[in-house]
Design an enzyme around this catalytic site. Structure first.
Site, PDB file in Angstrom:
ATOM      1  CG  ASP A 158      -1.426  -4.908   7.791  1.00 27.22           C
ATOM      2  OD1 ASP A 158      -0.628  -4.061   7.336  1.00 27.22           O
ATOM      3  OD2 ASP A 158      -1.270  -6.138   7.664  1.00 27.22           O
ATOM      4  CG  ASP A 189      -6.569  -6.740   7.600  1.00 30.39           C
ATOM      5  OD1 ASP A 189      -5.618  -6.479   8.375  1.00 30.39           O
ATOM      6  OD2 ASP A 189      -6.438  -7.452   6.594  1.00 30.39           O
ATOM      7  CD1 TRP A 205      -0.239 -10.635   1.353  1.00 29.03           C
ATOM      8  CD2 TRP A 205       1.185 -12.351   1.169  1.00 29.03           C
ATOM      9  NE1 TRP A 205      -0.206 -11.284   2.554  1.00 29.03           N
ATOM     10  CE2 TRP A 205       0.664 -12.336   2.480  1.00 29.03           C
ATOM     11  CE3 TRP A 205       2.118 -13.337   0.827  1.00 29.03           C
ATOM     12  CZ2 TRP A 205       1.010 -13.276   3.433  1.00 29.03           C
ATOM     13  CZ3 TRP A 205       2.482 -14.272   1.779  1.00 29.03           C
ATOM     14  CH2 TRP A 205       1.919 -14.240   3.072  1.00 29.03           C
ATOM     15  CD  GLU A 234       5.375  -6.361   3.339  1.00 21.99           C
ATOM     16  OE1 GLU A 234       5.403  -7.274   2.509  1.00 21.99           O
ATOM     17  OE2 GLU A 234       4.538  -6.310   4.263  1.00 21.99           O
ATOM     18  CG  ASP A 235       6.121  -9.048   6.851  1.00 22.48           C
ATOM     19  OD1 ASP A 235       6.598  -9.490   5.785  1.00 22.48           O
ATOM     20  OD2 ASP A 235       5.283  -9.673   7.511  1.00 22.48           O
ATOM     21  CG  MET A 261      -6.905  -9.906   9.631  1.00 22.16           C
ATOM     22  SD  MET A 261      -5.870 -10.928   8.586  1.00 22.16           S
ATOM     23  CE  MET A 261      -4.276 -10.611   9.280  1.00 22.16           C
ATOM     24  CG  HIS A 301      -8.782  -9.901   4.061  1.00 22.43           C
ATOM     25  ND1 HIS A 301      -7.790 -10.227   3.165  1.00 22.43           N
ATOM     26  CD2 HIS A 301      -8.147  -9.678   5.246  1.00 22.43           C
ATOM     27  CE1 HIS A 301      -6.616 -10.175   3.782  1.00 22.43           C
ATOM     28  NE2 HIS A 301      -6.801  -9.862   5.049  1.00 22.43           N
ATOM     29  NE  ARG A 355      -2.840 -13.243  -0.230  1.00 22.14           N
ATOM     30  CZ  ARG A 355      -2.289 -14.407   0.068  1.00 22.14           C
ATOM     31  NH1 ARG A 355      -1.758 -15.142  -0.871  1.00 22.14           N
ATOM     32  NH2 ARG A 355      -2.279 -14.825   1.311  1.00 22.14           N
TER      33      ARG A 355
HETATM   34  N1  UDH Z   1      -3.870  -3.634   1.612  1.00 20.51           N
HETATM   35  C1  UDH Z   1      -4.885  -2.835   1.087  1.00 20.51           C
HETATM   36  N2  UDH Z   1      -5.376  -3.111  -0.144  1.00 20.51           N
HETATM   37  C2  UDH Z   1      -4.917  -4.144  -0.894  1.00 20.51           C
HETATM   38  C3  UDH Z   1      -3.900  -4.942  -0.354  1.00 20.51           C
HETATM   39  C4  UDH Z   1      -3.406  -4.690   0.900  1.00 20.51           C
HETATM   40  O1  UDH Z   1      -5.338  -1.891   1.714  1.00 20.51           O
HETATM   41  O2  UDH Z   1      -5.419  -4.326  -2.019  1.00 20.51           O
HETATM   42  C5  UDH Z   1      -3.244  -3.266   2.912  1.00 20.51           C
HETATM   43  C6  UDH Z   1      -4.178  -3.394   4.088  1.00 20.51           C
HETATM   44  O3  UDH Z   1      -3.845  -2.451   5.061  1.00 20.51           O
HETATM   45  C7  UDH Z   1      -3.885  -4.802   4.537  1.00 20.51           C
HETATM   46  C8  UDH Z   1      -2.374  -4.848   4.376  1.00 20.51           C
HETATM   47  O4  UDH Z   1      -2.145  -4.115   3.182  1.00 20.51           O
HETATM   48  O5  UDH Z   1      -4.301  -5.056   5.854  1.00 20.51           O
HETATM   49  C9  UDH Z   1      -1.776  -6.240   4.308  1.00 20.51           C
HETATM   50  O6  UDH Z   1      -2.414  -7.026   3.311  1.00 20.51           O
HETATM   51  P1  UDH Z   1      -3.253  -8.338   3.668  1.00 20.51           P
HETATM   52  O7  UDH Z   1      -4.289  -7.959   4.663  1.00 20.51           O
HETATM   53  O8  UDH Z   1      -3.736  -8.962   2.399  1.00 20.51           O
HETATM   54  O9  UDH Z   1      -2.169  -9.255   4.338  1.00 20.51           O
HETATM   55  P2  UDH Z   1      -2.439 -10.527   5.242  1.00 20.51           P
HETATM   56  O10 UDH Z   1      -3.819 -10.522   5.799  1.00 20.51           O
HETATM   57  O11 UDH Z   1      -1.395 -10.217   6.363  1.00 20.51           O
HETATM   58  O12 UDH Z   1      -2.065 -11.743   4.503  1.00 20.51           O
HETATM   59  C10 UDH Z   1      -1.061 -11.151   7.267  1.00 20.51           C
HETATM   60  C11 UDH Z   1       0.198 -10.724   7.953  1.00 20.51           C
HETATM   61  C12 UDH Z   1       1.062 -11.879   8.291  1.00 20.51           C
HETATM   62  C13 UDH Z   1       1.784 -12.421   7.098  1.00 20.51           C
HETATM   63  C14 UDH Z   1       3.247 -12.450   7.334  1.00 20.51           C
HETATM   64  C15 UDH Z   1       4.024 -12.777   6.080  1.00 20.51           C
HETATM   65  N3  UDH Z   1       5.385 -12.382   6.202  1.00 20.51           N
HETATM   66 MN    MN Z   2      -5.129  -9.015   6.336  1.00 20.86          MN
END
Ligand code: UDH
Ligand code: MN
Length: 340
Positions: free
Chosen positions: A189, A191, A251, A254-255, A281, A284, A286
């Site tokens: 990811d 971030d 969102w 998939e993982d 992290m 940010h 959503r």
């Molecule tokens: N991403 C983008 N642009 C977008 C959306 C997502 O670049 O518009 C990529 C980016 O690399 C991001 C990753 O997809 O870091 C994941 O999206 P997120 O950062 O919104 O996800 P989140 O912070 O992830 O919620 C937390 C991981 C743990 C959640 C486990 C759920 N099974």
């Molecule tokens: Mn994130």
């Protein structure tokens, strides 16, 4: 009796030699030299121009010239914890300037030894310029301190249809493997910033969940089977699990599907040390175009029936462009929508 005495003398002389070498100012390098010499064997011998040999000069410099040195097992540049901050005024141009020695497309090889690791970093991406800038700022030095051969790939989803992280990672795998024979893929990811360089970006015997201690979750796993964020798989692992599912739009899920695939294919998920695999992290909200996927639980119920048909073996996409930027390769891709 004489044989035993002879052996004792030989062992004694050998130990003395080793101790002397280790005490010598360049002892560490000599140890690496012998280590590499035995690893490489004679196939690594090269024949330098004799004029380049310093005579009577530094024996180690000469030895280095005639063998191609493997990097040591543990990089001498590893420092441990990294203090992470996000300077607001930092620009991407400054990051480029502060990161010399990376070649076009975000590639790097150690200059002082031959790395035994080829790691590709695959980042699913859309509209996160700030995050990308900070990640590049920290990730390049982090990987270089680990003495890896590496390349950074940004896989950008074109258009503004719902985001699909899994499908983008499948594209990243396929496209990166066209470039080079990578032996480890880090699905990463944008971030997540690693906070300790003892967290090695190399692959293990089984798929490795890397981002196990994230500040946002109090440096603990939010749930036991979590496999999101950063993971490290060899191409063999990836093909065995048939990559990510292609049909998780939005969102989540998939993982978890990816984690189920590891088990279904008879492997297990390994984890590094919680002391090392720590991440910040970047905060940010959503993203637009990545709302929670309400179908994720239904899809997860079907993984066992679908995983062999839905994955890296069935992914369809059109590459729109591939650009070699100074610090990364960007691949912009049309991955379609959930309707087509
Ligand atoms: N991403 C983008 N642009 C977008 C959306 C997502 O670049 O518009 C990529 C980016 O690399 C991001 C990753 O997809 O870091 C994941 O999206 P997120 O950062 O919104 O996800 P989140 O912070 O992830 O919620 C937390 C991981 C743990 C959640 C486990 C759920 N099974
Ligand atoms: Mn994130």
């Amino acid at each position: 009796m004489t044989i035993t005495k002879g052996w004792c003398l030989l062992v004694f002389l050998f130990i003395q030699l080793v101790v002397m070498a280790l005490l010598y100012r360049e002892g560490k390098r000599l140890a690496y030299f012998f280590d590499n010499f035995f690893k490489n064997g004679s196939s690594s011998l090269v024949f330098p121009n004799p004029q380049n040999l310093s005579l009577p000069g530094d024996i180690y410099a000469n030895l280095r010239l005639i063998t191609r040195q493997h990097c040591p097992e543990v990089s001498p540049y590893i420092r441990g914890p990294i203090h992470i901050q996000f300077p607001e005024a930092l620009t991407l141009e400054e990051v480029v300037q502060k990161t010399p020695n990376v070649t076009k497309g975000g590639r790097y090889k150690p200059t002082d030894c031959e790395s035994t690791h080829n790691s590709a970093i695959i980042i699913p991406y859309r509209n996160r310029e700030q995050h990308l800038k900070y990640l590049l700022y920290y990730l390049h030095p982090f990987l270089q301190r680990q003495q890896l051969n590496y390349g950074i790939y940004i896989i950008t989803q074109s258009g503004d249809f719902t985001f699909n992280r899994g499908k983008l990672l499948n594209v990243g795998f396929k496209e990166a493997m066209k470039d080079e024979d990578w032996d480890c893929m880090l699905f990463h990811d944008v971030d997540l910033i690693p906070e300790d360089d003892r967290n090695l970006y190399t692959c293990d015997r089984f798929p490795k969940h890397v981002s196990i201690a994230i500040d946002k979750f109090g440096y603990k796993l939010p749930y036991k089977s979590i496999f999101g964020g950063v993971s490290a798989l060899t191409p063999e692992h990836y093909l065995k699990v048939n990559g990510f599912p292609n049909n998780y739009w939005g969102w989540g899920g998939e993982d978890d599907d990816f984690a189920a695939r590891v088990e279904l294919s008879g492997m297990m998920i390994t984890r590094p040390s919680f002391r090392h695999a720590r991440y910040k992290m970047i905060r940010h909200v959503r993203d637009k175009g990545n709302g929670i996927n309400p179908k994720r639980f239904n899809l997860l119920n079907k993984t066992e029936e679908t995983w062999k048909q839905n994955g890296i073996n069935s992914v369809q996409y059109n590459v729109i462009s591939k650009e070699l930027h100074p610090l990364y390769t960007n691949i912009t891709v049309d991955i379609g929508t959930d309707k087509a």
